[in-house]
Design an enzyme around this catalytic site. Sequence first.
Site, PDB file in Angstrom:
ATOM      1  N   ARG A 119       1.153  10.137   1.143  1.00 53.81           N
ATOM      2  CA  ARG A 119       1.690  11.106   2.100  1.00 53.81           C
ATOM      3  C   ARG A 119       2.941  11.784   1.551  1.00 53.81           C
ATOM      4  O   ARG A 119       3.547  12.618   2.234  1.00 53.81           O
ATOM      5  CB  ARG A 119       1.997  10.411   3.425  1.00 53.81           C
ATOM      6  CG  ARG A 119       0.763  10.107   4.246  1.00 53.81           C
ATOM      7  CD  ARG A 119       1.108   9.478   5.574  1.00 53.81           C
ATOM      8  NE  ARG A 119       1.408   8.053   5.445  1.00 53.81           N
ATOM      9  CZ  ARG A 119       1.867   7.305   6.439  1.00 53.81           C
ATOM     10  NH1 ARG A 119       2.097   7.841   7.621  1.00 53.81           N
ATOM     11  NH2 ARG A 119       2.102   6.023   6.256  1.00 53.81           N
TER      12      ARG A 119
ATOM     13  N   LYS B  59     -11.023  -1.122   6.443  1.00 49.74           N
ATOM     14  CA  LYS B  59      -9.787  -1.004   7.216  1.00 49.74           C
ATOM     15  C   LYS B  59     -10.167  -0.652   8.651  1.00 49.74           C
ATOM     16  O   LYS B  59     -10.915   0.303   8.881  1.00 49.74           O
ATOM     17  CB  LYS B  59      -8.918   0.089   6.593  1.00 49.74           C
ATOM     18  CG  LYS B  59      -7.669   0.461   7.379  1.00 49.74           C
ATOM     19  CD  LYS B  59      -6.946   1.599   6.669  1.00 49.74           C
ATOM     20  CE  LYS B  59      -5.724   2.069   7.420  1.00 49.74           C
ATOM     21  NZ  LYS B  59      -5.021   3.151   6.699  1.00 49.74           N
TER      22      LYS B  59
ATOM     23  N   GLU C 146       0.863  -1.176   0.000  1.00 52.33           N
ATOM     24  CA  GLU C 146       0.000   0.000   0.000  1.00 52.33           C
ATOM     25  C   GLU C 146       0.901   1.227   0.000  1.00 52.33           C
ATOM     26  O   GLU C 146       1.538   1.531   1.009  1.00 52.33           O
ATOM     27  CB  GLU C 146      -0.913  -0.011   1.230  1.00 52.33           C
ATOM     28  CG  GLU C 146      -1.770   1.230   1.384  1.00 52.33           C
ATOM     29  CD  GLU C 146      -2.425   1.306   2.764  1.00 52.33           C
ATOM     30  OE1 GLU C 146      -2.562   2.445   3.281  1.00 52.33           O
ATOM     31  OE2 GLU C 146      -2.769   0.249   3.329  1.00 52.33           O
TER      32      GLU C 146
END
Length: 319
Positions: free
Chosen positions: A45, A129, A41
Amino acid sequence: MHAVLQSLGAIGLIPVIKLSDPAGAVPLMRALTAGGIPTAEITFRTEGAERAIAAICQAMPDALVGAGTVVTTEQAQRAVEAGAKYIVSPGFDREIIEWCAARNIPMLPGCSTASEMEQAVKLGLAAVKFFPAEAAGGVNMLKALSGPFPGLRVVPTGGIGPGNLGGYLALPQVLACGGSWMAPDALIDAGDWAGVEALAQAAVRTMLDLKLAHVGINCPAEQAADTARRFSALLGLPADEIPVSYFVGEGVEVMKSMGRGTMGHLAISTADVDRAERYLAAKGFVFDGSSRKVDSLGRTTFLYIKDEIGGFAVHLVRS
């Protein structure tokens, strides 16, 4: 469930990656794959996330690369156009969920409460999640939530590492576990791909927990009882009879017939037979599907490797 989510479940681990330099994307993905984890993943960011995803998808089209920390539909679109096969967000954003659903893109929105999970179910999501996992109550919280949401699968992320990984993966509703410990920033920044591969291998070993469970001894029916008795005397353990064999303690099984294997059989226990099968198949092992046994949830509990190893038949059994 979407095929991509099924694949994530089979892998069982999702490294959460922050890449400052997209040049490291491909060697990083190669290291994770070599370590037994063919997915990552890549979080949005950093400014290079989109280029990192594109680089991996171009060099390794079979890699199951996703985009994380996606907080806008614009980011989701950029990630998908770069080749991301699934989207992960830190929170529950209905706009992103609906954007992904309209394009049949697997989406794992961040949820930490029953209310968010209830909304996810109403929107038709098969998995979410669970974030931040440890801070939101960890394993005990997930156990409590399994009652009202029995069909919802979860990907716990946040505060998970080698010490508590097994507790999460033991829960039936857990699809996979995410975390950054498999590829920490320090190793990525140093370009230590061998170190990343070693951590990936260690995570897989922790997840699968492969161990020798017992040795099976082929024995003619008329000799089985005496053979079991002698092993019982040798080990100082009782010999318990079952229809097809005698178990002396937990480590020795004396068959009542000439069963599989020239020399007998070895039973290898594992926390998850299905994940062990995927991992070992990638290493070239072939399995005898006709030997498969499953439980009421469809999880494999017993499976033979097709070929003998050193004269022994070998089967996996869920611990």
